[in-house]
Enzyme design. Structure first.
Site, PDB file in Angstrom:
ATOM      1  N   GLU A 227     -11.527   8.689  11.489  1.00 12.53           N
ATOM      2  CA  GLU A 227     -11.869   8.673  12.909  1.00 12.53           C
ATOM      3  C   GLU A 227     -12.059  10.106  13.421  1.00 12.53           C
ATOM      4  OE1 GLU A 227     -10.179   5.212  15.034  1.00 12.53           O
ATOM      5  OE2 GLU A 227      -9.179   6.753  16.202  1.00 12.53           O
TER       6      GLU A 227
ATOM      7  N   HIS B  32       4.781   4.181  13.399  1.00  9.90           N
ATOM      8  CA  HIS B  32       3.624   4.667  12.634  1.00  9.90           C
ATOM      9  C   HIS B  32       2.301   4.254  13.263  1.00  9.90           C
ATOM     10  CE1 HIS B  32       2.926   0.597  11.363  1.00  9.90           C
ATOM     11  NE2 HIS B  32       2.170   0.923  10.353  1.00  9.90           N
TER      12      HIS B  32
ATOM     13  N   GLY C  47      -1.536   6.050  14.650  1.00  4.97           N
ATOM     14  CA  GLY C  47      -2.794   5.375  14.971  1.00  4.97           C
ATOM     15  C   GLY C  47      -2.563   4.402  16.117  1.00  4.97           C
ATOM     16  N   GLY C  48      -3.617   4.124  16.864  1.00  2.00           N
ATOM     17  CA  GLY C  48      -3.520   3.111  17.925  1.00  2.00           C
ATOM     18  C   GLY C  48      -4.409   1.944  17.579  1.00  2.00           C
TER      19      GLY C  48
ATOM     20  N   HIS D 132       3.551   6.580   5.426  1.00  2.00           N
ATOM     21  CA  HIS D 132       4.441   5.656   6.144  1.00  2.00           C
ATOM     22  C   HIS D 132       4.852   4.410   5.350  1.00  2.00           C
ATOM     23  CE1 HIS D 132       0.362   4.822   8.257  1.00  2.00           C
ATOM     24  NE2 HIS D 132       0.485   3.935   7.298  1.00  2.00           N
TER      25      HIS D 132
ATOM     26  N   GLY E  61       1.031  -1.211  15.959  1.00  2.00           N
ATOM     27  CA  GLY E  61       1.547  -2.457  15.378  1.00  2.00           C
ATOM     28  C   GLY E  61       0.719  -3.641  15.846  1.00  2.00           C
TER      29      GLY E  61
ATOM     30  N   ASP F 265       0.873  -1.178   0.000  1.00  2.00           N
ATOM     31  CA  ASP F 265       0.000   0.000   0.000  1.00  2.00           C
ATOM     32  C   ASP F 265       0.910   1.227   0.000  1.00  2.00           C
ATOM     33  OD1 ASP F 265      -2.042   1.725   0.033  1.00  2.00           O
ATOM     34  OD2 ASP F 265      -2.783   1.233   2.036  1.00  2.00           O
TER      35      ASP F 265
ATOM     36  N   SER G 140      -4.886   7.226  20.051  1.00  2.00           N
ATOM     37  CA  SER G 140      -3.944   7.522  18.974  1.00  2.00           C
ATOM     38  C   SER G 140      -3.092   8.682  19.480  1.00  2.00           C
ATOM     39  CB  SER G 140      -4.680   7.910  17.691  1.00  2.00           C
ATOM     40  OG  SER G 140      -5.381   6.792  17.181  1.00  2.00           O
TER      41      SER G 140
ATOM     42  N   HIS H 290      -6.826   7.446   7.662  1.00  2.00           N
ATOM     43  CA  HIS H 290      -5.702   6.530   7.408  1.00  2.00           C
ATOM     44  C   HIS H 290      -6.041   5.718   6.169  1.00  2.00           C
ATOM     45  CE1 HIS H 290      -3.761   2.403   8.228  1.00  2.00           C
ATOM     46  NE2 HIS H 290      -2.796   3.204   7.805  1.00  2.00           N
TER      47      HIS H 290
HETATM   48  N1  LIG Z   1      -6.932   5.208  15.556  1.00  3.01           N
HETATM   49  C1  LIG Z   1      -6.952   4.032  14.916  1.00  3.01           C
HETATM   50  N2  LIG Z   1      -5.791   3.394  14.641  1.00  3.01           N
HETATM   51  C2  LIG Z   1      -5.839   2.219  14.000  1.00  3.01           C
HETATM   52  C3  LIG Z   1      -7.051   1.638  13.604  1.00  3.01           C
HETATM   53  N3  LIG Z   1      -6.779   0.469  12.964  1.00  3.01           N
HETATM   54  C4  LIG Z   1      -5.445   0.344  12.942  1.00  3.01           C
HETATM   55  N4  LIG Z   1      -4.874   1.394  13.563  1.00  3.01           N
HETATM   56  C5  LIG Z   1      -3.426   1.672  13.724  1.00  3.01           C
HETATM   57  O1  LIG Z   1      -2.897   2.061  12.472  1.00  3.01           O
HETATM   58  C6  LIG Z   1      -1.580   1.524  12.345  1.00  3.01           C
HETATM   59  C7  LIG Z   1      -1.184   1.511  10.906  1.00  3.01           C
HETATM   60  O2  LIG Z   1      -1.384   0.306  10.233  1.00  3.01           O
HETATM   61  P1  LIG Z   1      -0.653  -0.072   8.839  1.00  3.01           P
HETATM   62  O3  LIG Z   1      -1.605  -0.844   8.029  1.00  3.01           O
HETATM   63  O4  LIG Z   1      -0.286   1.193   8.195  1.00  3.01           O
HETATM   64  O5  LIG Z   1       0.567  -0.869   9.177  1.00  3.01           O
HETATM   65  C8  LIG Z   1      -1.683   0.182  13.035  1.00  3.01           C
HETATM   66  O6  LIG Z   1      -0.426  -0.260  13.499  1.00  3.01           O
HETATM   67  C9  LIG Z   1      -2.619   0.471  14.184  1.00  3.01           C
HETATM   68  O7  LIG Z   1      -1.926   0.792  15.356  1.00  3.01           O
HETATM   69  C10 LIG Z   1      -8.260   2.340  13.897  1.00  3.01           C
HETATM   70  O8  LIG Z   1      -9.388   1.914  13.563  1.00  3.01           O
HETATM   71  N5  LIG Z   1      -8.155   3.522  14.536  1.00  3.01           N
HETATM   72 MN   LIG Z   2      -0.970   2.456   6.857  1.00  2.98          MN
HETATM   73 MN   LIG Z   3      -2.652   0.908   4.143  1.00  2.00          MN
END
Ligand SMILES: Nc1nc2c(ncn2[C@@H]2O[C@H](COP(=O)(O)O)[C@@H](O)[C@H]2O)c(=O)[nH]1
Ligand SMILES: [Mn+2]
Ligand SMILES: [Mn+2]
Length: 474
Positions: free
Chosen positions: A206, A397, A373-374, A324, A400, A95, A380, A234
């Site tokens: 969000e 980022h 993101g969290g 990221h 995880g 992505d 977050s 995101h």
């Molecule tokens: N605030 C939110 N954070 C989220 C959610 N779903 C996932 N996440 C966070 O995003 C990172 C990024 O993921 P990636 O696909 O770029 O590797 C992931 O590590 C989560 O901590 C959400 O619904 N809300």
């Molecule tokens: Mn991502």
């Molecule tokens: Mn993605």
């Protein structure tokens, strides 16, 4: 993870010394607890990355690192073209330019509490989300080329958002060096009707409230105060990025032996930066970065329209937009020498520290906003780039993943997750209950522990903690 293979450099920094085919050490930034809980595969993948030609300094992993395709997610590696360095499709991720964009709303928590259900419904109606979701735009061949060259700037010129948005986006919203002719017809076809869509999985829009501040100076520079409501997106480059990743991975696997690259793992396929294939990939990857920037710009416009239904005249300026999953050519100091490097950040955020010339003037004294993101049920974070430029000025980022999607599906049901979150005042809207179960908050690491490790390691500083109110989930 077996800690015996590491030498502890500091309380939050662990070195895997060079051995076997490794050209540089591996370094993981994490607390002891995060490292112990980390998938052992991250160590294996880091060692593999450390063996790639032309790698500089070390192969790095951030505190949110977990197992990925070839490179760990949360991985950072930089290569020098003059030293035979390579570019890797798996090192960028599929992505391409997936990223986070946060908008101010000018609203306070009490404003949202009055309309929370309606806001969730309006956002869900206006933001195309889910697997295979399509947007209102259909791009002709010519428009596709212009979008791939122009990024968010292209979208602004078409009425999505305003020119002021561009200053708050990395690369001012337009990645230079994009080459639409290096993008396959299949990739263009997949993207034709996917502009302005979130996609599926962990992509989200969000609504969040600032519930704690940790750095008054940076919070002021970023315009953040307790109780402020923010909107965060995101998402990435949708079908375009995935198809480019697939196309070039295949080509890189075939071309590697001819380039004298012995692949320990097919997923590490790469091409010399100085080869035609390497240059074509960079051109296509930069086009996909523009696709993601344009996508987030259109989604920004849709989010503003949704908020305006309930709050007419609302003004929603950008806090910042970070990607990221990228490979960017940057200048860094290595052993006192300034070098041009191709920095792969896969599931890692650029985190330029105070004083960096590429930052908007209003953020330059405090450093780059790092948007983390969290999960949809936990905090977050907004961090600020650390001053030490560790790991080529990078930071984590997200939280995880702590477990696979498969394991999450075994443990949770989507309806139960939605209901439990609603009982805590967090409204979820998603086309896929299965997806919601895969994304259950406990399927992620403790984001508080991750950002604390990032701060203690010197990667970034904590500025603001955000609490979710509404999440439109892909
Ligand atoms: N605030 C939110 N954070 C989220 C959610 N779903 C996932 N996440 C966070 O995003 C990172 C990024 O993921 P990636 O696909 O770029 O590797 C992931 O590590 C989560 O901590 C959400 O619904 N809300
Ligand atoms: Mn991502
Ligand atoms: Mn993605």
């Amino acid at each position: 993870m077996n800690l015996a293979q590491f030498r502890q450099r500091g309380p939050f920094e662990w070195e895997m010394p060079r051995q076997g085919a490794m050209r540089v050490p591996g370094v993981i930034f994490a607390s002891r607890e995060l490292l112990e809980a980390m998938d052992a595969k991250v160590g294996e993948q880091l060692a593999n990355v450390a063996g790639l030609p032309g790698i500089v300094e070390a192969a790095y992993a951030m505190p949110d690192a977990h197992w990925g395709y070839g490179f760990p997610i949360g991985g950072v590696a930089a290569f020098d073209a003059e030293a035979g360095g390579v570019v890797s499709a798996g090192g960028v991720g599929f992505d391409i330019s997936c990223g986070v964009r946060t908008l101010h709303t000018g609203l306070k928590l009490a404003d949202i509490q009055r309309v929370q259900e309606r806001l969730a419904d309006v956002l869900y109606r206006r933001i195309p989300a889910g697997l295979g979701s399509t947007g209102a735009l259909r791009l002709s061949g010519q428009a596709m080329g212009a979008m791939l060259r122009g990024g968010a700037r292209w979208a602004v010129e078409r009425g999505f958002g305003s020119p002021a948005d561009l200053a708050r986006i990395e690369e001012s919203g337009c990645m230079a060096g994009a080459d639409p002719s290096a993008v396959s017809e299949q990739a263009k076809k997949r993207q034709r009707d996917e502009m302005g869509t979130l996609g599926s999985g962990n992509h989200y829009l969000e609504v969040q409230v600032v519930d704690a501040l940790f750095d008054a100076q940076a919070a002021q520079a970023y315009g953040l105060a307790a109780g402020d409501v923010l909107a965060t997106l995101h998402c990435g480059s949708r079908g375009m990025g995935h198809q480019i990743g697939t196309d070039f991975l295949r080509e890189m696997v075939i071309a590697a032996p001819r380039a004298g690259i012995a692949l320990t793992d097919r997923e590490l396929a790469c091409a010399p930066l100085k080869s035609t294939l390497g240059q074509r990939y960079l051109g296509a990857m930069r086009a996909a970065i523009n696709c993601a920037l344009a996508n987030r710009q259109i989604l920004t416009h849709l989010a503003r329209e949704a908020f305006a239904e309930l709050f007419p005249g609302i003004h929603m300026p950008l806090l910042y937009d970070v990607s990221h999953n990228t490979c960017k050519e940057e200048s860094h100091l290595v052993d006192g020498e300034r070098r041009r490097l191709f920095v792969h950040r896969k599931g890692a955020t650029r985190a330029f520290g105070p004083g960096h010339a590429e930052l908007p003037a209003e953020y330059r004294t405090v450093g780059q906003p790092v948007l983390i993101g969290g999960s949809m049920g936990t905090a977050s974070w907004v961090l600020a780039g650390g001053g030490q430029a560790l790991a080529f000025a990078s930071a984590c980022h997200g939280a995880g993943r702590a477990m696979s999607r498969h394991e999450a599906l075994r443990r949770w049901q989507g309806r139960g997750v939605v209901d439990e979150l609603a009982s805590r005042g967090i409204l979820i809207r998603s086309p896929s209950l299965r997806g919601v179960a895969e994304e259950a908050p406990l399927a992620y690491k403790d984001v508080g522990a991750v950002v604390e490790a990032a701060e203690q390691a010197g990667l970034a500083r904590r500025v603001a903690r955000l609490r979710p109110l509404v999440c439109v989930k892909g």
